[in-house]
Design a protein around this motif. Sequence first.
Motif, PDB file in Angstrom:
ATOM      1  N   HIS A  73       0.866  -1.182   0.000  1.00  0.00           N
ATOM      2  CA  HIS A  73       0.000   0.000   0.000  1.00  0.00           C
ATOM      3  C   HIS A  73       0.903   1.234   0.000  1.00  0.00           C
ATOM      4  N   LEU A  74       1.000   1.855  -1.170  1.00  0.00           N
ATOM      5  CA  LEU A  74       1.905   2.987  -1.341  1.00  0.00           C
ATOM      6  C   LEU A  74       1.161   4.295  -1.072  1.00  0.00           C
ATOM      7  N   ILE A  75       1.744   5.125  -0.240  1.00  0.00           N
ATOM      8  CA  ILE A  75       1.114   6.389   0.152  1.00  0.00           C
ATOM      9  C   ILE A  75       2.075   7.528  -0.145  1.00  0.00           C
ATOM     10  N   ASP A  76       1.552   8.589  -0.747  1.00  0.00           N
ATOM     11  CA  ASP A  76       2.342   9.771  -1.073  1.00  0.00           C
ATOM     12  C   ASP A  76       2.651  10.534   0.211  1.00  0.00           C
ATOM     13  N   GLY A  77       3.929  10.545   0.583  1.00  0.00           N
ATOM     14  CA  GLY A  77       4.315  11.202   1.828  1.00  0.00           C
ATOM     15  C   GLY A  77       4.216  12.707   1.790  1.00  0.00           C
ATOM     16  N   THR A  78       4.103  13.317   0.611  1.00  0.00           N
ATOM     17  CA  THR A  78       4.011  14.774   0.525  1.00  0.00           C
ATOM     18  C   THR A  78       2.596  15.282   0.775  1.00  0.00           C
ATOM     19  N   VAL A 133      -3.289   9.602   6.590  1.00  0.00           N
ATOM     20  CA  VAL A 133      -4.121   8.620   7.291  1.00  0.00           C
ATOM     21  C   VAL A 133      -5.475   8.485   6.592  1.00  0.00           C
ATOM     22  N   LYS A 134      -6.053   9.611   6.177  1.00  0.00           N
ATOM     23  CA  LYS A 134      -7.317   9.578   5.457  1.00  0.00           C
ATOM     24  C   LYS A 134      -7.167   8.814   4.145  1.00  0.00           C
ATOM     25  N   LEU A 170       5.511   4.547   2.971  1.00  0.00           N
ATOM     26  CA  LEU A 170       5.406   6.002   2.823  1.00  0.00           C
ATOM     27  C   LEU A 170       6.425   6.433   1.767  1.00  0.00           C
ATOM     28  N   ASN A 171       5.925   6.847   0.618  1.00  0.00           N
ATOM     29  CA  ASN A 171       6.783   7.142  -0.536  1.00  0.00           C
ATOM     30  C   ASN A 171       7.106   8.640  -0.621  1.00  0.00           C
ATOM     31  N   GLN A 219       9.410  15.509   9.608  1.00  0.00           N
ATOM     32  CA  GLN A 219       8.173  15.125   8.919  1.00  0.00           C
ATOM     33  C   GLN A 219       8.097  13.604   8.720  1.00  0.00           C
ATOM     34  N   LYS A 220       9.225  13.008   8.384  1.00  0.00           N
ATOM     35  CA  LYS A 220       9.240  11.549   8.210  1.00  0.00           C
ATOM     36  C   LYS A 220       8.810  10.849   9.492  1.00  0.00           C
ATOM     37  N   THR A 221       9.393  11.282  10.597  1.00  0.00           N
ATOM     38  CA  THR A 221       9.088  10.642  11.879  1.00  0.00           C
ATOM     39  C   THR A 221       7.623  10.823  12.250  1.00  0.00           C
ATOM     40  N   ALA A 222       7.098  12.040  12.074  1.00  0.00           N
ATOM     41  CA  ALA A 222       5.717  12.332  12.463  1.00  0.00           C
ATOM     42  C   ALA A 222       4.714  11.552  11.594  1.00  0.00           C
ATOM     43  N   LYS A 223       4.961  11.542  10.310  1.00  0.00           N
ATOM     44  CA  LYS A 223       4.010  10.864   9.426  1.00  0.00           C
ATOM     45  C   LYS A 223       4.090   9.348   9.572  1.00  0.00           C
ATOM     46  N   LYS A 224       5.263   8.832   9.782  1.00  0.00           N
ATOM     47  CA  LYS A 224       5.401   7.400   9.995  1.00  0.00           C
ATOM     48  C   LYS A 224       4.684   6.983  11.279  1.00  0.00           C
ATOM     49  N   ARG A 225       4.828   7.800  12.336  1.00  0.00           N
ATOM     50  CA  ARG A 225       4.165   7.494  13.598  1.00  0.00           C
ATOM     51  C   ARG A 225       2.645   7.560  13.453  1.00  0.00           C
ATOM     52  N   ALA A 226       2.145   8.538  12.705  1.00  0.00           N
ATOM     53  CA  ALA A 226       0.696   8.673  12.522  1.00  0.00           C
ATOM     54  C   ALA A 226       0.115   7.480  11.762  1.00  0.00           C
ATOM     55  N   LEU A 227       0.815   7.055  10.717  1.00  0.00           N
ATOM     56  CA  LEU A 227       0.336   5.897   9.949  1.00  0.00           C
ATOM     57  C   LEU A 227       0.396   4.617  10.771  1.00  0.00           C
ATOM     58  N   ALA A 228       1.468   4.443  11.525  1.00  0.00           N
ATOM     59  CA  ALA A 228       1.606   3.245  12.342  1.00  0.00           C
ATOM     60  C   ALA A 228       0.517   3.181  13.420  1.00  0.00           C
ATOM     61  N   LYS A 229       0.166   4.329  13.995  1.00  0.00           N
ATOM     62  CA  LYS A 229      -0.877   4.370  15.025  1.00  0.00           C
ATOM     63  C   LYS A 229      -2.243   4.035  14.427  1.00  0.00           C
ATOM     64  N   ALA A 230      -2.521   4.547  13.226  1.00  0.00           N
ATOM     65  CA  ALA A 230      -3.827   4.316  12.598  1.00  0.00           C
ATOM     66  C   ALA A 230      -3.977   2.886  12.103  1.00  0.00           C
TER      67      ALA A 230
END
Length: 336
Positions: free
Chosen positions: A243-248, A253-254, A279-280, A289-300
């Motif tokens: 599941h590839l997600i655009d990190g920009t 999460v949505k 997270l691509n 930003q990498k750390t925050a977005k990775k943590r948000a996706l992992a939590k969801a």
Amino acid sequence: MKFLDQAKIYVRSGDGGDGVIAFRREKYIEFGGPDGGNGGRGGDIIFRAVPALNTLIDFRYTQHFRARKGGNGAGSDRTGAAAQDVVINVPVGTQIFDEDRETLIADLDSDGKEILLCRGGDGGHGNAHFKSSTNRSPRRADTGFPGEERWVWLRLKLIADVGLVGLPNAGKSTLLSVASRARPKIADYPFTTLHPQLGVVRLNNTEEFVIADIPGLIEGASEGAGLGDRFLGHVERCATLIHLIDGTESQIVKHWRLIRNELEAYDPGLASKPEVIVLNKCDALTPTQKTAKKRALAKASGADVMLLSGVTHEGLPELLRFLQDRVTSSKKAQSA
């Protein structure tokens, strides 16, 4: 070559040859008796899976397949020749459905797998067959039995070990191009991928797997929005989904939940497959930003998230090794 994954065709096996009425007539031989031969068998319709094909485009131009009739019998007890079978080659992974498009007749999911779909008719008996002690000169011969005919739907599901899913422009084609020798179309606008693409990822001389890239999904795809979900069938056979997600994007999460909902609406079995969240486009993000977005996706999601950059190849070796190990484990479990 254009890609086509569905086709409707008509198939008909051959009729059996006719038996004949004949009598032996030779000089100085009186009352030679009946010697009419039987008819030959009609040709069968056989489907065979071959690895050299990856599309059903040929069936757009040739939609009717008919086998020949068996040869008629002849005198001197000669049986008619059997007609040659018609072998229809299809890509590995082709499913054959009845005309209602719901009844599965066969799933040709391995190289060389065959199915006899329509059997040719048997030949009719000649008058020699009906000879008996009370019927010395029968004048009866049967016509050949008719062949079978039907309309069928062909549906191709590509054979791949790993499937790529995600929103349009998430970088799926870029990942396919850097991980394999496939050269899909890449552009900075959505829906550059209009049909599924396959690529072989080869880590070394003994380890490789096949990855499938399908057109991006959007909200409402299960109801026909965008290109719809018609191509999701090509990842149903995969052992793992990426599941590839655009990190920009700001609402990652949505976007993850959106694709999960579309997979669930299409087939709960597909949604339950093992998933690797990636997270691509991390080359465009700061470390924070990498750390925050990775943590948000992992939590969801409740799963680990891997970071990737298709441009700089950051995280690519780790992702491919992880996928190879998972594919190898899946194959061992299936063979056990």
